[in-house]
Design a protein around this motif. Sequence first.
Motif, PDB file in Angstrom:
ATOM      1  N   PHE B 345       0.818  -1.213  -0.031  1.00 59.20           N
ATOM      2  CA  PHE B 345      -0.014  -0.083   0.144  1.00 59.20           C
ATOM      3  C   PHE B 345       0.908   1.207  -0.018  1.00 59.20           C
ATOM      4  N   ALA B 346       1.923   1.091   0.896  1.00 59.01           N
ATOM      5  CA  ALA B 346       2.803   2.244   0.913  1.00 59.01           C
ATOM      6  C   ALA B 346       3.253   2.673  -0.489  1.00 59.01           C
ATOM      7  N   ALA B 347       3.776   1.455  -1.154  1.00 62.68           N
ATOM      8  CA  ALA B 347       4.608   1.846  -2.243  1.00 62.68           C
ATOM      9  C   ALA B 347       3.507   2.408  -3.536  1.00 62.68           C
ATOM     10  N   MET B 348       2.129   1.832  -3.238  1.00 66.09           N
ATOM     11  CA  MET B 348       1.060   2.490  -4.135  1.00 66.09           C
ATOM     12  C   MET B 348       1.282   4.124  -4.025  1.00 66.09           C
ATOM     13  N   VAL B 349       1.088   4.268  -2.739  1.00 65.73           N
ATOM     14  CA  VAL B 349       0.781   5.969  -2.535  1.00 65.73           C
ATOM     15  C   VAL B 349       2.353   6.508  -2.981  1.00 65.73           C
ATOM     16  N   LEU B 350       3.350   5.885  -2.560  1.00 68.53           N
ATOM     17  CA  LEU B 350       4.502   6.754  -3.038  1.00 68.53           C
ATOM     18  C   LEU B 350       4.675   6.760  -4.675  1.00 68.53           C
ATOM     19  N   TYR B 351       4.227   5.794  -5.302  1.00 64.79           N
ATOM     20  CA  TYR B 351       4.336   5.640  -6.735  1.00 64.79           C
ATOM     21  C   TYR B 351       3.283   6.526  -7.249  1.00 64.79           C
ATOM     22  N   MET B 352       2.130   6.675  -6.724  1.00 64.31           N
ATOM     23  CA  MET B 352       1.146   7.889  -7.199  1.00 64.31           C
ATOM     24  C   MET B 352       1.727   9.291  -7.086  1.00 64.31           C
ATOM     25  N   ALA B 353       2.437   9.402  -5.981  1.00 64.17           N
ATOM     26  CA  ALA B 353       3.142  10.985  -5.666  1.00 64.17           C
ATOM     27  C   ALA B 353       4.209  11.088  -6.569  1.00 64.17           C
ATOM     28  N   ALA B 354       4.857  10.035  -6.944  1.00 61.50           N
ATOM     29  CA  ALA B 354       6.286  10.225  -7.686  1.00 61.50           C
ATOM     30  C   ALA B 354       5.666  10.410  -9.275  1.00 61.50           C
ATOM     31  N   TYR B 355       4.168   9.788  -9.532  1.00 65.49           N
ATOM     32  CA  TYR B 355       3.992   9.417 -10.975  1.00 65.49           C
ATOM     33  C   TYR B 355       3.277  11.080 -11.189  1.00 65.49           C
ATOM     34  N   LEU B 356       2.804  11.749  -9.957  1.00 71.27           N
ATOM     35  CA  LEU B 356       2.255  13.124 -10.386  1.00 71.27           C
ATOM     36  C   LEU B 356       3.198  14.123 -10.765  1.00 71.27           C
ATOM     37  N   PHE B 357       4.239  14.000 -10.010  1.00 70.04           N
ATOM     38  CA  PHE B 357       5.412  14.877 -10.816  1.00 70.04           C
ATOM     39  C   PHE B 357       6.114  14.424 -12.089  1.00 70.04           C
ATOM     40  N   MET B 358       6.412  13.431 -12.324  1.00 71.03           N
ATOM     41  CA  MET B 358       7.190  12.844 -13.505  1.00 71.03           C
ATOM     42  C   MET B 358       6.205  13.098 -14.456  1.00 71.03           C
ATOM     43  N   ASN B 359       5.079  12.659 -14.550  1.00 69.06           N
ATOM     44  CA  ASN B 359       4.122  12.579 -15.565  1.00 69.06           C
ATOM     45  C   ASN B 359       3.383  13.939 -16.000  1.00 69.06           C
ATOM     46  N   LEU B 500       9.839  11.135   2.121  1.00 71.90           N
ATOM     47  CA  LEU B 500       8.585  10.606   1.016  1.00 71.90           C
ATOM     48  C   LEU B 500       8.219   9.139   1.380  1.00 71.90           C
ATOM     49  N   PHE B 501       9.281   8.319   1.699  1.00 68.56           N
ATOM     50  CA  PHE B 501       9.022   6.968   1.990  1.00 68.56           C
ATOM     51  C   PHE B 501       8.235   6.907   3.374  1.00 68.56           C
ATOM     52  N   THR B 502       8.668   7.846   4.308  1.00 71.42           N
ATOM     53  CA  THR B 502       8.191   7.826   5.794  1.00 71.42           C
ATOM     54  C   THR B 502       6.563   8.258   5.384  1.00 71.42           C
ATOM     55  N   TRP B 503       6.371   9.475   4.855  1.00 68.86           N
ATOM     56  CA  TRP B 503       5.045   9.830   4.525  1.00 68.86           C
ATOM     57  C   TRP B 503       4.212   8.940   3.830  1.00 68.86           C
ATOM     58  N   ALA B 504       4.685   8.256   2.826  1.00 66.99           N
ATOM     59  CA  ALA B 504       3.928   6.875   2.324  1.00 66.99           C
ATOM     60  C   ALA B 504       3.382   6.025   3.374  1.00 66.99           C
ATOM     61  N   SER B 505       4.414   5.524   4.356  1.00 66.04           N
ATOM     62  CA  SER B 505       4.436   4.441   5.148  1.00 66.04           C
ATOM     63  C   SER B 505       3.131   5.020   6.324  1.00 66.04           C
ATOM     64  N   GLN B 506       3.193   6.462   6.553  1.00 62.97           N
ATOM     65  CA  GLN B 506       2.423   6.902   7.520  1.00 62.97           C
ATOM     66  C   GLN B 506       1.027   6.757   6.917  1.00 62.97           C
ATOM     67  N   ALA B 507       0.979   7.182   5.557  1.00 67.57           N
ATOM     68  CA  ALA B 507      -0.492   7.139   5.084  1.00 67.57           C
ATOM     69  C   ALA B 507      -1.254   5.582   5.272  1.00 67.57           C
ATOM     70  N   VAL B 508      -0.129   4.729   5.289  1.00 71.29           N
ATOM     71  CA  VAL B 508      -1.078   3.398   5.564  1.00 71.29           C
ATOM     72  C   VAL B 508      -1.239   3.242   6.769  1.00 71.29           C
ATOM     73  N   THR B 509      -0.254   3.332   7.874  1.00 63.00           N
ATOM     74  CA  THR B 509      -0.331   3.165   9.340  1.00 63.00           C
ATOM     75  C   THR B 509      -1.498   4.208   9.784  1.00 63.00           C
ATOM     76  N   GLY B 510      -1.808   5.098   9.405  1.00 66.34           N
ATOM     77  CA  GLY B 510      -2.686   6.212   9.821  1.00 66.34           C
ATOM     78  C   GLY B 510      -4.001   6.019   9.010  1.00 66.34           C
ATOM     79  N   THR B 511      -4.268   4.763   8.542  1.00 66.96           N
ATOM     80  CA  THR B 511      -5.747   4.228   7.937  1.00 66.96           C
ATOM     81  C   THR B 511      -6.226   3.122   8.721  1.00 66.96           C
ATOM     82  N   PRO B 512      -7.130   3.267   9.585  1.00 67.70           N
ATOM     83  CA  PRO B 512      -7.844   2.155  10.206  1.00 67.70           C
ATOM     84  C   PRO B 512      -7.974   0.771   9.152  1.00 67.70           C
ATOM     85  N   MET B 513      -8.503   1.158   8.262  1.00 64.35           N
ATOM     86  CA  MET B 513      -8.904   0.167   7.432  1.00 64.35           C
ATOM     87  C   MET B 513      -7.745  -0.742   6.735  1.00 64.35           C
ATOM     88  N   LEU B 514      -6.715   0.057   6.380  1.00 61.86           N
ATOM     89  CA  LEU B 514      -5.735  -0.628   5.658  1.00 61.86           C
ATOM     90  C   LEU B 514      -4.915  -1.457   6.826  1.00 61.86           C
TER      91      LEU B 514
END
Lengths: 513, 519
Positions: B345-359, B500-514
């Motif tokens: 999940f964290a990799a998804m979030v991270l890649y979407m953020a990276a994709y935002l900038f590069m694309n 950015l990696f920390t942010w992505a991992s927090q995005a997962v750990t701060g989500t009860p559903m995930l």
Amino acid sequence: MLSLLLLIPLVGALALALWPGNPSPGRMRTVALVVLGLQLIWSLLVLLRFDTGISGMQLQESFVWVGSIGLDYRLGVDGLSMPLVLINCALTLVSAICTRDINQRPRIYFALLLVISGAVNGAFLAENLLLFFLFYELELIPLWFLISIWGGANRAYAATKFLIFTAVSGMLILGAFLGLALLTGGVDFSLTPVTSERLAMGGQLVLLGALLVGFGIKVPLFPFHNWLPDAHTQASTPVSVLLAGVLLKLGTYGLLRFCMGLFPEAWALLAPGLAIWAAVSVLFGSLAAIAQQDMKRMVAYSSVGHMGYILLAAAAATPVALLGAVFQMVSHGLISALLFLLVGIVYRKTGTRDLSVLHGLLNPERGLPFTGTLMILGVMASAGMPGMAGFISEFMVFRGSITAFPLATLLSMVGSGLTAVYFLLLVNRAFFGRLAVTPATDAVEDGRLDVRLAAVAPRETIPAMGLAFAVVAIGLLPSGLGKLSEAASTSMAQLPALVAAMQLAALHPWGVG
Amino acid sequence: MFLLGALSSVADAIGSGAGTGGLNLQLNAGAIAPEAAVLIALLTCLLVDLAGEKAASRWVPPICYAGLGSALVLLALQWNTPDLQPAFVGSFLADNLAIAFRAVVAASTLISLLLSWRYVEQSGTPVGEYAGILLAATLGAMFLCGATDLVTIFVSLETLSVSSYLLAGYMKRDARSSEAALKYLLVGSAAAAVFLYGASLLYGLTGGATGLDAVALALRTSASPVTALALVFVLATVAFKIAAVPFHQWTPDVYEGSPTPVVAFLSVGSKAAGFALALRILVGCFESFDAQWKLLFTVLAVLSMVLGNVVALAQTSMKRMLAYSSIGQAGFVMIGLVCGTEDGFAAMVLYMAAYLFMNLGAFACIILFSLRTGSDRIADYAGLYQKDPLITLGLSLCLLSLGGIPPMLGFFGKIYLFFAGWADHQYLLVVVGLVTSVVSIYYYISVIKMMVVKEPQEASDVVKAYPAINWSVAGLPALRTALVGCVIVTAVGGILSNPLFTWASQAVTGTPMLVQAIG
């Protein structure tokens, strides 16, 4: 201390890229030379600090880069990487020196050269698998640019071929590294050898296979060598020097450090087969070289052959053989760089590299006598004449391997003999006899007999002389380099598991191969 | 008197929710403060648009910046809320996952708008309307990221979709744009109908509840074939939104015909919302059908990676090439979804953020190129380095990043996805990903070869007639800011990617559903 070996060229590249105004090519070259000079001086300082008594990594530096994927910035140097770093620093400087005729886009050219140098240093010094992979990939695109912008007529094809082969090799290596780090449980990208308690032999063999093919492409070993002759023929002389002298060493370094170093047990199991593969590669490279008409292709195929010795030595994995492998990497780096430089001079003066066209270049008055002399020295060194670097390394490789794999070693020796055949052909056709630059099929007999080649300025041969001097110096005084690498190569050969497994393998029916 | 009482009770509910007593469900309206900011900007844009074309082009851009900027700030303030409460009686949840994806959506809109001004100006269409529709799409996408109720999901999905159809057809005088809008409308409506059908089945299964919690509870106990049908329907909608093969057919045509800045938004913002929806529904509700939907997604991911990357090889139009490449990129992101681990999940979030900038960086370059030359053909980029070093450098870096070449941001994102996939034993996906990465390097590098390697005499006619570079035209400085910003983040972000990696991992750990799904 080691980080500066990366920072100097990379910051230099950035400085070149951002250099204000529109400076002349000469200015760009001077800046690049200064940066590479600093890098070489710094690598010599590292050498002074290097303790030859320690077999493991030294002068280590580390900090956590990206913790979540186990990517640590961790550098270290040992007896295997130290000589290669020196070779890299020296040969990049040489290739910058012999770049004289770059008038288009010098800014990008020299910046890319510096990036490659820094990336290769990083790959040799990395102590983390992902970090190594990062540097391994980092060098790919700049080299592709160097071939495809400043190459020969067919450069687009050669550059694309190089790119695809190397990208595939990178993906295989990444897959194997991920597998190694994750299959063993936990996230561990350090250089810890894997044992069968942590990973079953089947898994080890799959991962080792992927790594072998990956690095086999880079080395290159038969049948993955296809990209090399094209890349060499189309690349300009300095890029060929870099490619043969430095970048191929990434492959052999990978074979020793990652294939053998990380999978000692699986390696021991495969060793007999690898020795045969090495012999096939040696014989194929040598035979293919005999058939070549283009001098550059001939030298390129000779690389395929000479890289096979390193696989042979690694398969045997005795202390002497491994020391020989390090010697072979260094001496091949120097000798092939020397040969490419000289072929480059011949090409610049005559406009051709075709062996059926060139004759009698050794002519003292109107030919290229000094270049010819150096060429004879170079091919003698490559063929393994005593007193030069090639002899020491081949002797040690064969001496160290013959007890383990007599048949493969004998076949490789035949290959070594063939080296003399094709290089004698080269010297005999192109340098001896009466001076002429004429195709054999030319209807007008002796059409261009009355040639007078432009004299070679001393500054053009200075880099080649430096390399020739180094080749002879290592041949006469091999103990310096030996002392540098001995501790590391001995300890690599004595990986406890490897020794135990070798004894086991000696009972194996394949062991007699 | 009565009004006052009602007001005070609403204020109470907004304030803490404690006053509502027994029900324990609350309004908690603070959760949608970022959306409110976007909404205010939208309304203001429409009002300003009434004041005439001149006032609109003067005032619309700063209003949009203010709205989206404050939305991003408000999102940052919501990050890691210690005591997470559902909002609007359980139909919206501002957990870290929602915040991360809403931030990606808002940022993609902001950048797309920066790219749009000149483009819209040149086409002679009203600026205020354009910005209004794009902000409406953003609103829908942002709500979709946090929606936890079938009705809310459908409403936000349709807000996003309807605005997207309008945007795709915004260049009314261009036949291709109208064609794109029509195609998008037809396929999109079908997808919406399918979703509605799936949602109605789920509604039936729960016995009348629409909250995703209730759906999850009902699915845990039910194994009827209807459930499988509902799964397939929902999955088809998600696949349509993220353009996974074989639900991708609309992408190339829509991308080719739509205004390029709109494509930039669709390829990032809309896709991010689609992935957020996938996580909410599939991971949150269909937990008991884990094996089934993961298998389906594995197939979708493999098909997307292979088809997207292979077909991209054959494209001659830059936008079509990026369309197919975005299909392939979505395939990479799906690896993380299939993993279902924290890293995945964290990799998804991270890649979407990276994709935002590069694309978006890549889109900024091709928009600038087409503004200057009017061309979109890859062959027309030949020899560009001489005439326009900025586009050449920016596009090269962004494409290398998309191809996963170190040390760009995309390399780290891709490594993380493969890492997560391998750690979860998704060997097939990772191997396909590795192989198709090589393929993708080939077509990305072909563009770079066009721009950088071709000699001046081999340059295309378009490049030979390249206009002098002039930044003083209205709207171009904004485009330049976006371009340079994206390229810098793409180039340097990888080296400094640890936060950015920390942010992505927090995005997962701060989500009860995930956290529950990883559990």
